[in-house]
Design a protein around this motif. Structure first.
Motif, PDB file in Angstrom:
ATOM      1  N   ALA A 380       0.830  -1.207   0.000  1.00 48.35           N
ATOM      2  CA  ALA A 380       0.000   0.000   0.000  1.00 48.35           C
ATOM      3  C   ALA A 380       0.861   1.252   0.000  1.00 48.35           C
ATOM      4  O   ALA A 380       0.556   2.232  -0.694  1.00 48.35           O
ATOM      5  N   GLN A 381       1.965   1.219   0.760  1.00 44.93           N
ATOM      6  CA  GLN A 381       2.832   2.400   0.843  1.00 44.93           C
ATOM      7  C   GLN A 381       3.632   2.595  -0.438  1.00 44.93           C
ATOM      8  O   GLN A 381       3.901   3.728  -0.842  1.00 44.93           O
ATOM      9  N   THR A 382       4.000   1.512  -1.101  1.00 44.49           N
ATOM     10  CA  THR A 382       4.848   1.605  -2.289  1.00 44.49           C
ATOM     11  C   THR A 382       4.055   1.761  -3.582  1.00 44.49           C
ATOM     12  O   THR A 382       4.407   2.581  -4.449  1.00 44.49           O
ATOM     13  N   PHE A 383       2.968   0.990  -3.723  1.00 47.25           N
ATOM     14  CA  PHE A 383       2.240   0.957  -4.986  1.00 47.25           C
ATOM     15  C   PHE A 383       0.848   1.561  -4.917  1.00 47.25           C
ATOM     16  O   PHE A 383       0.200   1.740  -5.942  1.00 47.25           O
ATOM     17  N   GLY A 384       0.330   1.802  -3.702  1.00 48.35           N
ATOM     18  CA  GLY A 384      -0.983   2.402  -3.583  1.00 48.35           C
ATOM     19  C   GLY A 384      -2.036   1.436  -3.065  1.00 48.35           C
ATOM     20  O   GLY A 384      -1.785   0.250  -2.864  1.00 48.35           O
ATOM     21  N   THR A 385      -3.247   1.963  -2.894  1.00 50.85           N
ATOM     22  CA  THR A 385      -4.327   1.194  -2.280  1.00 50.85           C
ATOM     23  C   THR A 385      -4.890   0.122  -3.196  1.00 50.85           C
ATOM     24  O   THR A 385      -5.222  -0.982  -2.734  1.00 50.85           O
ATOM     25  N   ALA A 386      -5.012   0.409  -4.487  1.00 58.27           N
ATOM     26  CA  ALA A 386      -5.631  -0.545  -5.414  1.00 58.27           C
ATOM     27  C   ALA A 386      -4.936  -1.910  -5.406  1.00 58.27           C
ATOM     28  O   ALA A 386      -5.609  -2.949  -5.276  1.00 58.27           O
ATOM     29  N   PRO A 387      -3.603  -1.966  -5.535  1.00 58.52           N
ATOM     30  CA  PRO A 387      -2.950  -3.290  -5.446  1.00 58.52           C
ATOM     31  C   PRO A 387      -3.129  -3.944  -4.079  1.00 58.52           C
ATOM     32  O   PRO A 387      -3.248  -5.171  -3.984  1.00 58.52           O
ATOM     33  N   ALA A 388      -3.137  -3.129  -3.017  1.00 61.46           N
ATOM     34  CA  ALA A 388      -3.302  -3.685  -1.674  1.00 61.46           C
ATOM     35  C   ALA A 388      -4.657  -4.359  -1.522  1.00 61.46           C
ATOM     36  O   ALA A 388      -4.786  -5.380  -0.840  1.00 61.46           O
ATOM     37  N   LEU A 389      -5.692  -3.816  -2.168  1.00 59.73           N
ATOM     38  CA  LEU A 389      -7.031  -4.382  -2.073  1.00 59.73           C
ATOM     39  C   LEU A 389      -7.159  -5.718  -2.802  1.00 59.73           C
ATOM     40  O   LEU A 389      -8.165  -6.420  -2.647  1.00 59.73           O
ATOM     41  N   MET A 390      -6.146  -6.093  -3.579  1.00 54.95           N
ATOM     42  CA  MET A 390      -6.161  -7.388  -4.260  1.00 54.95           C
ATOM     43  C   MET A 390      -5.661  -8.519  -3.357  1.00 54.95           C
ATOM     44  O   MET A 390      -5.917  -9.691  -3.621  1.00 54.95           O
ATOM     45  N   LEU A 391      -4.944  -8.155  -2.303  1.00 48.94           N
ATOM     46  CA  LEU A 391      -4.315  -9.171  -1.465  1.00 48.94           C
ATOM     47  C   LEU A 391      -5.306 -10.011  -0.655  1.00 48.94           C
ATOM     48  O   LEU A 391      -5.066 -11.213  -0.451  1.00 48.94           O
ATOM     49  N   PRO A 392      -6.420  -9.448  -0.133  1.00 48.22           N
ATOM     50  CA  PRO A 392      -7.394 -10.333   0.529  1.00 48.22           C
ATOM     51  C   PRO A 392      -7.890 -11.449  -0.376  1.00 48.22           C
ATOM     52  O   PRO A 392      -8.121 -12.576   0.083  1.00 48.22           O
ATOM     53  N   ALA A 393      -8.056 -11.161  -1.685  1.00 45.22           N
ATOM     54  CA  ALA A 393      -8.482 -12.203  -2.617  1.00 45.22           C
ATOM     55  C   ALA A 393      -7.417 -13.282  -2.762  1.00 45.22           C
ATOM     56  O   ALA A 393      -7.733 -14.476  -2.880  1.00 45.22           O
ATOM     57  N   CYS A 394      -6.143 -12.880  -2.746  1.00 47.14           N
ATOM     58  CA  CYS A 394      -5.053 -13.864  -2.810  1.00 47.14           C
ATOM     59  C   CYS A 394      -5.095 -14.784  -1.590  1.00 47.14           C
ATOM     60  O   CYS A 394      -4.922 -16.004  -1.706  1.00 47.14           O
ATOM     61  N   ALA A 395      -5.333 -14.194  -0.418  1.00 46.38           N
ATOM     62  CA  ALA A 395      -5.420 -14.996   0.805  1.00 46.38           C
ATOM     63  C   ALA A 395      -6.629 -15.926   0.762  1.00 46.38           C
ATOM     64  O   ALA A 395      -6.545 -17.102   1.148  1.00 46.38           O
ATOM     65  N   ALA A 396      -7.769 -15.401   0.277  1.00 51.02           N
ATOM     66  CA  ALA A 396      -8.977 -16.228   0.177  1.00 51.02           C
ATOM     67  C   ALA A 396      -8.760 -17.385  -0.801  1.00 51.02           C
ATOM     68  O   ALA A 396      -9.294 -18.483  -0.601  1.00 51.02           O
ATOM     69  N   ALA A 397      -7.968 -17.146  -1.853  1.00 52.54           N
ATOM     70  CA  ALA A 397      -7.672 -18.203  -2.810  1.00 52.54           C
ATOM     71  C   ALA A 397      -6.876 -19.330  -2.146  1.00 52.54           C
ATOM     72  O   ALA A 397      -7.080 -20.513  -2.436  1.00 52.54           O
ATOM     73  N   ILE A 398      -5.967 -18.964  -1.234  1.00 52.83           N
ATOM     74  CA  ILE A 398      -5.208 -19.976  -0.489  1.00 52.83           C
ATOM     75  C   ILE A 398      -6.154 -20.827   0.350  1.00 52.83           C
ATOM     76  O   ILE A 398      -6.023 -22.056   0.418  1.00 52.83           O
TER      77      ILE A 398
END
Length: 417
Positions: A380-398
């Motif tokens: 979030a600090q480096t690339f912004g909020t939009a990429p950070a909001l994709m990470l919960p989906a990555c965790a849910a996929a696991i």
């Protein structure tokens, strides 16, 4: 684990017989004793950012807490299985309170950053993990004192209650951190957690249910099962799945904070997060009333799929109201998934190693939360909020992939109690 007497209840811990066996004070003490554990990661992050002015160091410090828990949590669970919970928890209550105070002093001193990380590691290493210990005690009552035909239903209700209690505490804990940090000082939540640990973890340790070792243990305290059984695929897939849930918690809270920070109200992130937590707790309690034909392995897949669907919607949210709606959908998936995973963990625990397994699962949640928070904060600090909001989906996929693996692992009947 406990060895107390119990009659057979028809449902979970709300049923009269299990409630009578453990006693109402037990459930009250066990609930409040979870709060320090829920306050740790967020409290550490808050005080480091405030005192050191570094979000990056704050994320690393939170991760250090998780690493400490990962390294020592299962070992402490094994010690509780071998020697009983009372002695282990009394020592941990004192040690963890001391580490919380030491960490606070180190953060506000001129100590170098590695010393701050070391102190944070000590907090995680001495974390009492009341929730896994409570599950272990209640599972012992069910398995040792209740008629076999009623165990499955009672176990489901117990895991539902315990997961709902966890959800409530993990929502209320950060809320307390925010209140104490805002009204008093950033260090106040950690000092408060130290006081709660001494008072309530100590009371939990000294409760009569904590003095007995499982009946599955021999007279010398040894378990009848080999240590290698803790690493069977049927159990490891549950650990991976619940690690994914922890990653989801950390990624969701941190990305939500970034989302609200973009709108000038980062302090409201906890309120929105509560929408998911409250809904998750309610649905977790409802799992006990699902029909038996809706099998555990099917529940994992169905609710993990709902969780993934809700997570994918995060990328399309543009307002706090929309975010609240999506979080409500995610709450439908997360609570029942967590209950199901703990139920699998209880069913697949090797004989005499219930506390070890429960602390493995509890450690996986906090480790996942710490890693998810650290990684999401950095992105979030480096690339912004939009990429950070994709990470919960990555965790849910696991979580979903682990559920698929569990579907096939469940075809082989594990060696359990």
């Amino acid at each position: 684990m406990t060895q107390t007497h119990a009659s057979a209840p028809s449902r979970g811990p709300a049923s009269a017989s299990l409630l009578r066996t453990a006693g109402l004070p037990y459930f009250l003490i066990a609930f409040v004793a979870r709060l320090p554990f829920a306050m740790m990661v967020v409290g550490v992050l808050t005080v480091v950012v405030s005192a050191r002015g570094s979000l990056s160091l704050g994320g690393l410090t939170s991760a250090a807490v998780g690493i400490g828990t990962a390294c020592f949590g299962p070992l402490l669970g094994a010690a509780a299985d071998r020697f009983g919970q009372r002695a282990v928890l009394v020592i941990l209550a004192i040690a963890n309170s001391a580490m919380l105070i030491v960490f606070t002093l180190v953060v506000y001193s001129a100590a170098v950053d590695p010393l701050v990380l070391l102190a944070a590691f000590g907090i995680g290493a001495t974390a009492p993990q009341v929730a896994p210990m409570s599950r272990s005690r209640l599972v012992a009552i069910i398995n040792e004192r209740m008629p076999e035909p009623q165990r499955a239903r009672t176990l489901s209700g117990t895991m539902a209650y315990e997961s709902a209690a966890d959800e409530t505490v993990f929502v209320f804990g950060p809320f307390l951190v925010g209140i104490a940090g805002s009204w008093i000082a950033p260090w106040a939540p950690l000092i408060g957690a130290a006081a709660l640990t001494v008072a309530f973890v100590g009371a939990f340790a000294l409760h009569p249910s904590g003095r007995h070792v499982s009946a599955e243990r021999g007279s010398d305290g040894r378990a009848p099962s080999a240590t290698s059984e803790l690493f069977r695929p049927q159990l490891l897939v549950v650990v991976i799945g619940i690690l994914g849930v922890g990653l989801f918690f950390g990624a969701t809270l941190t990305s939500l904070t970034a989302f609200m920070a973009d709108r000038g109200a980062p302090e409201e992130a906890g309120l929105l997060y509560g929408v998911m937590g409250v809904g998750s707790a309610i649905l977790a309690l409802g799992v006990a009333w699902l029909p038996p034909r809706f099998s555990l392995r099917s529940r994992w897949l169905v609710f993990a799929a709902i969780l993934l669907l809700g997570s994918l919607l995060l990328g399309f949210v543009e307002s706090p109201a929309g975010m609240a709606a999506v979080l409500a959908v995610m709450g439908i998936g997360i609570g029942p998934t967590l209950v199901t995973q703990y139920s699998f963990g209880a069913a697949r625990s090797p004989l005499g190693r219930s506390a070890t397994v429960m602390t493995m699962l509890g450690s996986a949640v906090i480790v996942g939360q710490s890693i998810g928070s650290a990684v999401t904060g950095e992105i979030a600090q480096t690339f912004g909020t939009a990429p950070a909001l994709m990470l919960p989906a990555c965790a849910a996929a696991i979580v979903l992939v682990a559920g698929i693996l569990n579907w096939f692992a469940s075809r082989t009947r594990p060696r359990t109690r």
